[in-house]
Design a protein around this motif. Structure first.
Motif, PDB file in Angstrom:
ATOM      1  N   ALA A 117       0.855  -1.167  -0.024  1.00 21.15           N
ATOM      2  CA  ALA A 117      -0.062  -0.016  -0.007  1.00 21.15           C
ATOM      3  C   ALA A 117       0.791   1.318   0.019  1.00 21.15           C
ATOM      4  O   ALA A 117       0.622   2.122  -0.830  1.00 21.15           O
ATOM      5  N   GLU A 118       1.827   1.367   1.010  1.00 22.67           N
ATOM      6  CA  GLU A 118       2.762   2.530   0.854  1.00 22.67           C
ATOM      7  C   GLU A 118       3.506   2.669  -0.403  1.00 22.67           C
ATOM      8  O   GLU A 118       3.512   3.864  -0.821  1.00 22.67           O
ATOM      9  N   ASN A 119       4.099   1.577  -0.959  1.00 20.37           N
ATOM     10  CA  ASN A 119       4.565   2.072  -2.150  1.00 20.37           C
ATOM     11  C   ASN A 119       3.827   1.988  -3.125  1.00 20.37           C
ATOM     12  O   ASN A 119       4.045   2.897  -4.114  1.00 20.37           O
ATOM     13  N   MET A 120       2.843   1.610  -3.285  1.00 21.46           N
ATOM     14  CA  MET A 120       1.718   1.941  -4.301  1.00 21.46           C
ATOM     15  C   MET A 120       1.373   3.511  -4.393  1.00 21.46           C
ATOM     16  O   MET A 120       1.372   4.181  -5.425  1.00 21.46           O
ATOM     17  N   LEU A 121       1.071   4.200  -3.037  1.00 21.98           N
ATOM     18  CA  LEU A 121       1.114   5.513  -3.148  1.00 21.98           C
ATOM     19  C   LEU A 121       2.296   6.058  -3.510  1.00 21.98           C
ATOM     20  O   LEU A 121       2.033   7.148  -4.238  1.00 21.98           O
ATOM     21  N   ARG A 122       3.482   5.781  -3.195  1.00 19.66           N
ATOM     22  CA  ARG A 122       4.564   6.358  -3.592  1.00 19.66           C
ATOM     23  C   ARG A 122       4.811   6.606  -5.192  1.00 19.66           C
ATOM     24  O   ARG A 122       5.129   7.451  -5.786  1.00 19.66           O
ATOM     25  N   TRP A 123       4.587   4.938  -5.705  1.00 26.64           N
ATOM     26  CA  TRP A 123       4.750   5.013  -7.216  1.00 26.64           C
ATOM     27  C   TRP A 123       3.702   5.971  -7.972  1.00 26.64           C
ATOM     28  O   TRP A 123       3.782   6.281  -9.005  1.00 26.64           O
ATOM     29  N   TRP A 124       2.556   6.095  -7.344  1.00 26.25           N
ATOM     30  CA  TRP A 124       1.539   6.805  -8.195  1.00 26.25           C
ATOM     31  C   TRP A 124       1.866   8.432  -8.043  1.00 26.25           C
ATOM     32  O   TRP A 124       1.747   9.048  -9.100  1.00 26.25           O
ATOM     33  N   CYS A 125       2.456   8.625  -6.911  1.00 26.47           N
ATOM     34  CA  CYS A 125       2.882  10.078  -6.887  1.00 26.47           C
ATOM     35  C   CYS A 125       4.037  10.159  -7.622  1.00 26.47           C
ATOM     36  O   CYS A 125       4.074  11.535  -8.422  1.00 26.47           O
ATOM     37  N   LEU A 126       4.975   9.449  -7.954  1.00 25.35           N
ATOM     38  CA  LEU A 126       6.037   9.626  -8.971  1.00 25.35           C
ATOM     39  C   LEU A 126       5.799   9.212 -10.299  1.00 25.35           C
ATOM     40  O   LEU A 126       6.422   9.332 -11.147  1.00 25.35           O
ATOM     41  N   SER A 127       4.681   8.788 -10.824  1.00 26.73           N
ATOM     42  CA  SER A 127       4.307   8.122 -12.030  1.00 26.73           C
ATOM     43  C   SER A 127       2.845   8.639 -12.602  1.00 26.73           C
ATOM     44  O   SER A 127       2.738   8.789 -13.795  1.00 26.73           O
ATOM     45  N   GLY A 128       2.153   8.467 -11.795  1.00 26.95           N
ATOM     46  CA  GLY A 128       0.680   8.940 -12.209  1.00 26.95           C
ATOM     47  C   GLY A 128       0.224   7.846 -13.225  1.00 26.95           C
ATOM     48  O   GLY A 128      -0.652   8.126 -13.999  1.00 26.95           O
ATOM     49  N   GLY A 129       1.126   6.744 -13.339  1.00 29.31           N
ATOM     50  CA  GLY A 129       0.535   5.705 -14.191  1.00 29.31           C
ATOM     51  C   GLY A 129       1.048   5.876 -15.569  1.00 29.31           C
ATOM     52  O   GLY A 129       0.737   5.297 -16.540  1.00 29.31           O
ATOM     53  N   ILE A 130       2.105   6.881 -15.539  1.00 34.36           N
ATOM     54  CA  ILE A 130       2.791   7.108 -16.977  1.00 34.36           C
ATOM     55  C   ILE A 130       3.763   6.020 -17.334  1.00 34.36           C
ATOM     56  O   ILE A 130       4.762   5.864 -16.519  1.00 34.36           O
ATOM     57  N   PRO A 131       3.677   5.274 -18.367  1.00 38.47           N
ATOM     58  CA  PRO A 131       4.649   4.077 -18.622  1.00 38.47           C
ATOM     59  C   PRO A 131       6.105   4.274 -18.663  1.00 38.47           C
ATOM     60  O   PRO A 131       6.976   3.753 -17.997  1.00 38.47           O
ATOM     61  N   LYS A 132       6.568   5.505 -19.118  1.00 40.62           N
ATOM     62  CA  LYS A 132       7.991   5.956 -18.956  1.00 40.62           C
ATOM     63  C   LYS A 132       8.516   5.873 -17.636  1.00 40.62           C
ATOM     64  O   LYS A 132       9.783   5.473 -17.319  1.00 40.62           O
ATOM     65  N   TYR A 133       7.666   6.734 -16.964  1.00 38.02           N
ATOM     66  CA  TYR A 133       8.014   6.743 -15.489  1.00 38.02           C
ATOM     67  C   TYR A 133       8.105   5.548 -14.596  1.00 38.02           C
ATOM     68  O   TYR A 133       8.879   5.409 -13.847  1.00 38.02           O
ATOM     69  N   LEU A 134       7.117   4.668 -15.166  1.00 35.97           N
ATOM     70  CA  LEU A 134       7.119   3.369 -14.259  1.00 35.97           C
ATOM     71  C   LEU A 134       8.536   2.446 -14.756  1.00 35.97           C
ATOM     72  O   LEU A 134       8.890   1.933 -13.737  1.00 35.97           O
ATOM     73  N   GLU A 135       8.771   2.749 -15.923  1.00 39.36           N
ATOM     74  CA  GLU A 135       9.902   2.084 -16.363  1.00 39.36           C
ATOM     75  C   GLU A 135      11.115   2.524 -15.584  1.00 39.36           C
ATOM     76  O   GLU A 135      12.099   1.601 -15.111  1.00 39.36           O
ATOM     77  N   TRP A 136      11.254   4.018 -15.332  1.00 32.48           N
ATOM     78  CA  TRP A 136      12.381   4.363 -14.435  1.00 32.48           C
ATOM     79  C   TRP A 136      12.078   4.043 -13.116  1.00 32.48           C
ATOM     80  O   TRP A 136      13.354   3.650 -12.367  1.00 32.48           O
ATOM     81  N   LEU A 137      10.953   3.869 -12.527  1.00 34.60           N
ATOM     82  CA  LEU A 137      10.905   3.643 -11.166  1.00 34.60           C
ATOM     83  C   LEU A 137      11.028   1.920 -10.922  1.00 34.60           C
ATOM     84  O   LEU A 137      11.729   1.498  -9.782  1.00 34.60           O
ATOM     85  N   THR A 138      10.933   1.207 -11.935  1.00 38.90           N
ATOM     86  CA  THR A 138      11.401  -0.353 -11.754  1.00 38.90           C
ATOM     87  C   THR A 138      12.971  -0.390 -11.858  1.00 38.90           C
ATOM     88  O   THR A 138      13.311  -1.212 -11.066  1.00 38.90           O
ATOM     89  N   ARG A 139      13.567   0.548 -12.532  1.00 35.94           N
ATOM     90  CA  ARG A 139      15.099   0.311 -12.688  1.00 35.94           C
ATOM     91  C   ARG A 139      15.439   1.008 -11.537  1.00 35.94           C
ATOM     92  O   ARG A 139      16.457   0.368 -10.715  1.00 35.94           O
TER      93      ARG A 139
END
Length: 451
Positions: free
Chosen positions: A192-214
């Motif tokens: 849950a905590e990570n989900m909120l962080r990743w939402w704040c840092l990506s908003g579901g935009i694929p390029k940012y998710l790619e960066w976050l996974t890295r």
């Protein structure tokens, strides 16, 4: 993040058009979506492995002569047109329409709206060529752009040459919360905590998710990797917006910075910046699609009780924490910025949690209208009101980081004025407290759209 998430409906539709060109002849698709949302990846997935050849032309902001030389090389290399010597972009379009009278071809023109900056008369040329040739040319022309209002004006503006020439219009949205969760689960990052962080840092935009996974693979502390000299996120807001905003970018950045700090009404923004911002707010909303207007759910469309919000959670984060500390960025004092985030992120992300829960409810497709409520004085604020007029159901929800801070009695009391204003007699009303403690359970509950 090599796996391709979601987008199946768009993928199928695009592939179906390109594989049927011998029957249908000329087809024009329009695709819009903000930068980084994954349009180019979607087009590659759709056309790269298809039987119909695929040509990709990118309208960069340079002279027409430079673009003509660049596109001529691509056409010579991809289509074997050895003696092709075009003089203008019109010649390029003319050649492709002529070529496709004997062989099917998919042609993508990316950042199509920037033709306006290169040679605005080309829109009329394309219209004339298209109208004359589309019934005999086996071409799937995909006009792709990142400025929604401009692309809509080009194809839907009554006085525009290409008015209604499109056969289909795709608006590509960021990935919804369930797909964000899937990405995180695939990389063992979901909580849950990570989900909120990743939402704040990506908003579901694929390029940012790619960066976050890295980043998450590199470091246990996500912000350690995100806020560093090697992180592409540091300069991303500038890269994404400066070109579109042009010479007035500093004013737009100041306004977005003010909104990210919580100055959400026009009066508060003007007071904070000590300047008039009406025209700029309209452009940020209508032209650049960067902010959204929020009104109380009970108010009419022409209500002046407006609050402004940055549409993209990542940009909101970028303005709040990175742009706000641009002196520290210049000095490469990333430790300072991380401490700043550490101090303020809990409060900031608590507000963003509302947007995440709203996105979960939107994805569920169970409601016809979703918004918030506040009274004329800006009091009695309710985070989420979701209305289903078909089944006569209303969900009224308060969002807190911790469930123990939710009081149903207080929410019922606050909702009294809302219920009077909205005339919900006969509706079944459900009061809920949403928090990080029940985020995963709420996602599960709303995962399956109601039949």
């Amino acid at each position: 993040m090599d796996k391709f998430y979601n987008r199946q409906a768009e993928l199928n539709a695009l592939q179906a058009v390109s594989s049927n060109l011998t029957e249908t002849k000329g087809q024009l698709s329009v695709m819009v979506g903000r930068r980084r949302v994954g349009k180019t990846r979607l087009l590659n997935e759709a056309f790269q492995r298809g039987k119909t050849p695929f040509l990709y032309l990118f309208i960069s902001r340079k002279s027409e002569a430079s673009l003509v030389a660049e596109f001529a090389e691509i056409i010579k290399s991809e289509l074997g047109a050895k003696f092709f010597q075009p003089q203008s972009l019109r010649d390029i379009i003319d050649y492709l329409l002529d070529y496709t009278k004997s062989a099917p071809l998919t042609v993508v023109i990316d950042e199509f709206q920037d033709i306006e900056l290169v040679n605005a008369s080309l829109f009329s040329d394309i219209q004339n060529l298209w109208d004359s040739n589309k019934r005999s040319a086996m071409i799937h022309l995909v006009c792709c752009g990142s400025l929604y209002s401009m692309m809509t004006k080009i194809f839907k503006g009554k006085d525009e040459p290409l008015f209604n020439r499109d056969d289909r219009f795709f608006k590509i949205q960021p990935l919804q919360p369930s797909y964000l969760a899937e990405v995180m689960q695939d990389h063992q990052q979901f909580s849950a905590e990570n989900m909120l962080r990743w939402w704040c840092l990506s908003g579901g935009i694929p390029k940012y998710l790619e960066w976050l996974t890295r980043f998450s693979a590199q470091s246990e502390d996500l912000f350690e990797a995100v806020i560093s000299e090697f992180s592409p996120l540091i300069k991303e807001g500038t890269h994404r917006l400066v070109e579109d905003f042009g010479s007035e970018h500093r004013v737009y950045f100041d306004i977005l910075g003010a909104i990210s700090k919580g100055h959400t009404s026009r009066a508060k923004i003007e007071n904070f910046l000590n300047m008039s911002v009406g025209v700029h707010l309209e452009k940020l909303d209508d032209v650049f699609d960067v902010i959204t207007k929020k009104r109380p759910i009970s108010s009419k469309e022409n209500s002046r009780d407006i609050r402004y919000a940055i549409s993209d959670p990542f940009l909101n984060f970028w303005f709040r924490f990175i742009h706000a500390n641009k002196s520290a960025v210049e000095m490469e004092n990333y430790d300072y910025i991380r401490r700043y985030i550490s101090r303020d992120f809990d409060v900031y992300s608590g507000l963003e949690l509302e947007n995440l829960f709203t996105a979960i409810l939107v994805e569920s497709k169970q409601f016809g209208k979703i918004g918030g409520f506040w009274d004329a004085k800006g009091h009695n604020e309710i985070d989420i009101v979701a209305v289903n007029d078909l089944d006569k159901k209303v969900l009224i929800a308060e969002v807190k980081r911790q469930q123990k801070r939710y009081s149903e009695a207080k929410l019922i009391e606050k909702a009294h004025q809302l219920l009077q204003k909205m005339n919900l007699r006969g509706y079944q009303i459900e009061y809920r407290g949403f928090s990080l403690d029940n985020l995963v359970a709420v996602m599960e509950e709303y995962r399956t759209p109601a039949k």
